[in-house]
Design a protein around this motif. Structure first.
Motif, PDB file in Angstrom:
ATOM      1  N   LEU A  71      66.856  57.193  43.239  1.00  0.00           N
ATOM      2  CA  LEU A  71      67.598  57.285  41.983  1.00  0.00           C
ATOM      3  C   LEU A  71      67.779  58.744  41.572  1.00  0.00           C
ATOM      4  CD1 LEU A  71      65.609  54.542  40.002  1.00  0.00           C
ATOM      5  CD2 LEU A  71      67.840  54.269  41.123  1.00  0.00           C
ATOM      6  N   SER A  72      68.873  59.036  40.839  1.00  0.00           N
ATOM      7  CA  SER A  72      69.077  60.387  40.301  1.00  0.00           C
ATOM      8  C   SER A  72      68.116  60.602  39.138  1.00  0.00           C
ATOM      9  CB  SER A  72      70.513  60.515  39.808  1.00  0.00           C
ATOM     10  OG  SER A  72      70.681  59.723  38.645  1.00  0.00           O
ATOM     11  N   GLY A  73      68.004  61.864  38.696  1.00  0.00           N
ATOM     12  CA  GLY A  73      67.123  62.185  37.576  1.00  0.00           C
ATOM     13  C   GLY A  73      67.463  61.379  36.337  1.00  0.00           C
ATOM     14  N   GLY A  74      68.760  61.315  36.033  1.00  0.00           N
ATOM     15  CA  GLY A  74      69.177  60.581  34.842  1.00  0.00           C
ATOM     16  C   GLY A  74      68.826  59.103  34.948  1.00  0.00           C
ATOM     17  N   VAL A  96      58.104  54.911  19.633  1.00  0.00           N
ATOM     18  CA  VAL A  96      58.407  55.497  20.951  1.00  0.00           C
ATOM     19  C   VAL A  96      58.254  57.006  20.846  1.00  0.00           C
ATOM     20  CG1 VAL A  96      60.185  55.891  22.701  1.00  0.00           C
ATOM     21  CG2 VAL A  96      59.935  53.628  21.663  1.00  0.00           C
ATOM     22  N   LEU A  97      57.393  57.569  21.708  1.00  0.00           N
ATOM     23  CA  LEU A  97      57.167  59.011  21.699  1.00  0.00           C
ATOM     24  C   LEU A  97      57.806  59.602  22.942  1.00  0.00           C
ATOM     25  CD1 LEU A  97      53.366  59.136  20.736  1.00  0.00           C
ATOM     26  CD2 LEU A  97      55.344  59.390  19.227  1.00  0.00           C
ATOM     27  N   ALA A  98      58.720  60.558  22.753  1.00  0.00           N
ATOM     28  CA  ALA A  98      59.410  61.160  23.894  1.00  0.00           C
ATOM     29  C   ALA A  98      59.095  62.650  23.920  1.00  0.00           C
ATOM     30  CB  ALA A  98      60.909  60.921  23.788  1.00  0.00           C
ATOM     31  N   ASP A  99      58.493  63.085  25.027  1.00  0.00           N
ATOM     32  CA  ASP A  99      58.076  64.486  25.167  1.00  0.00           C
ATOM     33  C   ASP A  99      59.102  65.221  26.031  1.00  0.00           C
ATOM     34  OD1 ASP A  99      56.737  66.845  25.235  1.00  0.00           O
ATOM     35  OD2 ASP A  99      54.944  66.081  26.258  1.00  0.00           O
ATOM     36  N   GLU A 100      59.966  66.027  25.409  1.00  0.00           N
ATOM     37  CA  GLU A 100      61.032  66.737  26.130  1.00  0.00           C
ATOM     38  C   GLU A 100      61.798  65.801  27.074  1.00  0.00           C
ATOM     39  OE1 GLU A 100      61.855  69.737  25.452  1.00  0.00           O
ATOM     40  OE2 GLU A 100      60.096  70.874  24.823  1.00  0.00           O
ATOM     41  N   PRO A 101      62.361  64.721  26.575  1.00  0.00           N
ATOM     42  CA  PRO A 101      62.953  63.713  27.466  1.00  0.00           C
ATOM     43  C   PRO A 101      64.163  64.232  28.234  1.00  0.00           C
ATOM     44  CG  PRO A 101      63.533  63.248  25.189  1.00  0.00           C
ATOM     45  CD  PRO A 101      62.529  64.366  25.147  1.00  0.00           C
ATOM     46  N   ASP A 124      70.779  67.617  33.086  1.00  0.00           N
ATOM     47  CA  ASP A 124      71.945  68.393  32.661  1.00  0.00           C
ATOM     48  C   ASP A 124      72.492  67.823  31.347  1.00  0.00           C
ATOM     49  OD1 ASP A 124      73.765  66.220  33.111  1.00  0.00           O
ATOM     50  OD2 ASP A 124      73.607  66.645  35.262  1.00  0.00           O
ATOM     51  N   SER A 125      73.485  68.523  30.772  1.00  0.00           N
ATOM     52  CA  SER A 125      73.880  68.179  29.400  1.00  0.00           C
ATOM     53  C   SER A 125      74.528  66.794  29.307  1.00  0.00           C
ATOM     54  CB  SER A 125      74.825  69.236  28.837  1.00  0.00           C
ATOM     55  OG  SER A 125      75.975  69.322  29.655  1.00  0.00           O
ATOM     56  N   THR A 126      75.320  66.405  30.328  1.00  0.00           N
ATOM     57  CA  THR A 126      75.954  65.083  30.291  1.00  0.00           C
ATOM     58  C   THR A 126      74.908  63.983  30.306  1.00  0.00           C
ATOM     59  OG1 THR A 126      77.516  66.118  31.813  1.00  0.00           O
ATOM     60  CG2 THR A 126      77.856  63.773  31.302  1.00  0.00           C
TER      61      THR A 126
END
Lengths: 227, 417
Positions: A147-150, A168-173, A178-180
């Motif tokens: 799978l790709s990173g996204g 839900v805790l998201a640490d630098e998700p 990339d921006s898209t």
């Protein structure tokens, strides 16, 4: 119940002993977060925002002060009690995704469910639904390396919801995306928030923080601004 | 409420074990090494247990065959094996005197034998392992029932008659299912009439097949095969009373020393064996077998255990993120401990099965080559699996505990640094 905030910290400190000196990372943080909020936690490296996130996520405990989750004092739970409460109440999303490499996307999604009382059949159904929600139904049998990173982060988002957590805790998700792709992930987090879940995102990135309705800036172990 | 909680706990434990199985196939090389290492240890263990049980069984069989009321006298001193010592020391005179004058003696049977003798009946040619020369009452002296026909008689021996008892093996080879009694068999081109057939015994008596034999009168053997007529290699003596075999053997020894004119300082020129004696010898042999194979098996198992422990330490450090993630998502440290321990035990169990197959194959090969007597039993199976679980738990515990004690925050941090 309605009057209670989901999360309340009262004068929370956290210090580590480094050799002879106590190094205080959090110097007295007080804040309340209501159910259904979308909060960005910002601050420079070493500000203490990561430690704050760990305490909120029941991975760490305050040295002093009080942490109330769903109105209950959880400042000094045993390791097993913390584990159980994390399992039921909190979903985590990490910068490096942390998918288990040797199992399929579907098995990764239902991984937190393994440690819950939910029957396995029910977990599988729910994992399928969640994969559909993040648009990866056709990738259920793929291993993370395929799978790709996204896509990996989307699997991780689906995973965070398997036990239907309130927080839900998201640490630098979006830290490795990339921006898209970042936009996709943040829109999914927004959708998760729209389901009534409280989302707290730790981020350096202004564009990511902009999705939050409330920003808390941590600086030098204290809340510098909130709003 | 309580039982609902218990059901949920069992369900979670079950899924943790399922997680372990996924780990096995994920880290194939590690799994392969642990399986191989364990298999070698268990194979060694399997061979040792099979061999020790085999030696035990053989000791019992030999005693039973030997008879608790019998002594076996061999010419020469087999215990010290002096070089160049005369081994043909037992004479007809000795046999007759023992039978006449030693109190308590019921039967004396002198014996000689030839190995690997050609035999023929009709168009069938075979090699017979042993041709035994005996006096009358061979079957009775050895408690060896005849499946048909009659035993050697006094007249047969006196007349050097050309008659034979046939063992189960040559009988089947030469005559198949048909009765051999009354048939003629050529032993080194001398015709013998078969008068009786020895029942199948199936016990291997120290290399060679005990059923592969033909028994003819001793007098016939010495005459026809040009053997020394005065002496023979062995003498079987049966006593009426089995209760006091040491005293019987002592009397027999005094008499033989007297007959052989041995002075007080001279060593025996013969050896007396009783069932006790043989058991003693067997247990000595068994003792050294246990010691040698035991050390080998223990070393192999220890090596297997260390291989396992090291590969699991490696595995734990390789998988810190996975551990941190599972902890963050609610796995307790017990769940992590069990996951890694179950992986270790599953691998050692697979290793044990491989080792069992390996060990049994090795044991069978050694048995077929007559190097070892082995005995297979459920005990081996149980012991192998129990040891495998023990190896997995003992050597897997420390790495599993390290995994369980990892601080989730530290474990998750791992990759970003």
């Amino acid at each position: 119940m309605a009057a209670e905030p989901l999360v309340r910290l009262i004068d929370v400190t956290r210090s580590y002993r480094l050799g002879e000196v106590d190094y205080q990372v959090l110097k007295g943080v007080s804040l309340a977060i209501e159910g259904g909020e979308f909060v960005a936690l910002q601050g420079p490296s070493g500000s203490g925002k990561s430690t704050l996130l760990h305490i909120l996520g029941l991975l760490d405990q305050p040295t002093s002060g009080r942490y109330e989750l769903e109105g209950r004092d959880v400042s000094h739970l045993s390791d097993d009690e913390q584990s159980g409460l994390r399992n039921r109440t909190i979903g985590f999303v990490f910068q490096s995704f942390y998918l288990v490499p040797y199992i399929t996307a579907l098995d990764n999604v239902l991984l937190p469910g393994l440690y819950s009382p939910t029957p396995t059949g029910r977990l599988k159904e729910r994992a399928q639904e969640l994969l559909a929600q993040v648009g990866l139904s056709d990738r259920a049998t793929f291993k993370p390396s395929q799978l790709s990173g996204g896509q990996q982060q989307r699997v991780a988002l689906a995973r965070s919801l398997i036990n239907d957590p309130r927080l839900v805790l998201a640490d630098e998700p979006t830290g490795q995306l990339d921006s898209t792709t970042s936009t996709e992930i943040m829109n999914l987090l927004k959708a998760i928030n729209a389901q009534g879940r409280t989302v707290i995102v730790v981020t350096h990135d202004e564009a990511t923080a902009a999705y939050a309705r409330r920003r808390i800036l941590v600086s030098d172990g204290l809340v510098a601004s909130d709003g | 409420m309580g039982s609902w909680q218990a059901t949920a706990d069992v369900r979670i434990l079950w899924r943790v074990l399922g997680t372990s199985l996924a780990g096995l196939t994920a880290y194939k090389l590690r799994s392969l090494f642990v399986i191989c290492a364990t298999a070698l240890g268990i194979a060694a263990l399997t061979v040792i247990v099979a061999a020790v049980d085999g030696a035990q069984r053989k000791a019992v069989e030999i005693t039973e065959m030997f008879g608790p009321d019998a002594a076996f006298v061999l010419g020469g001193d087999i215990f010290t094996h002096a070089v160049g010592q005369r081994v043909m020391t037992l004479s007809w005179e000795d046999a007759r005197t023992i039978e006449r004058s030693l109190p308590g003696v019921s039967l004396v049977v002198p014996m000689r034998s030839r190995q690997n003798v050609k035999a023929k009946a009709g168009n069938e040619n075979i090699d017979v392992g042993t041709v035994v020369g005996s006096t009358s009452n061979y079957a009775k002296a050895w408690d060896w029932p005849l499946s048909e026909g009659r035993d050697l008689s006094v007249e047969d021996v006196e007349n050097s008659a050309k008659v034979a008892l046939i063992g189960d093996d040559p009988s089947r080879l030469l005559f198949g299912q048909a009765s051999p009694v009354g048939q003629v068999i050529f032993v080194q081109n001398i015709p013998f009439q078969i008068i009786g057939r020895l029942a199948y015994r199936g016990v291997s008596g120290g290399g060679g097949n005990i059923d592969d034999r033909i028994v003819i009168p001793l007098s016939t053997l010495t005459q026809r095969f040009n053997l020394d007529r005065k002496y023979f290699r062995a003498l079987r003596v049966r006593f009426h009373d089995a209760a006091d075999m040491p005293a019987n053997a002592a009397h027999l020894r005094s008499l033989l020393r007297h007959l052989h004119h041995l002075g007080p300082n001279e060593a025996d020129d013969f050896s007396i064996l009783t069932a006790d004696e043989i058991l003693k010898f067997m247990s000595m042999l068994k003792g050294s077998l246990v010691a040698f194979l035991g050390v080998t098996a223990a070393a192999a198992i220890l090596v297997g255990g260390f291989v396992l422990a090291n590969l699991f330490y490696l595995s734990v450090s390789e998988r810190t993120h996975e551990i941190g993630l599972r902890r963050a998502y609610g796995a307790t440290s017990l769940h992590i401990l069990l996951q890694f321990l179950a992986e270790a035990v599953a691998l050692t169990l697979i290793g044990a099965l491989v080792g069992l197959v390996l060990g049994l194959a090795l044991g069978q090969t050694l048995a077929r080559l007559n190097i070892l007597e082995i005995k297979l039993s459920w005990k081996i199976f149980t012991l192998a699996l129990t040891s495998a679980v023990a190896i997995g738990v003992v050597f897997g515990l420390r790495p599993a505990r390290r995994a369980a004690r990892l601080d989730p925050i530290q474990a998750l941090r791992g990759s970003d640094e």
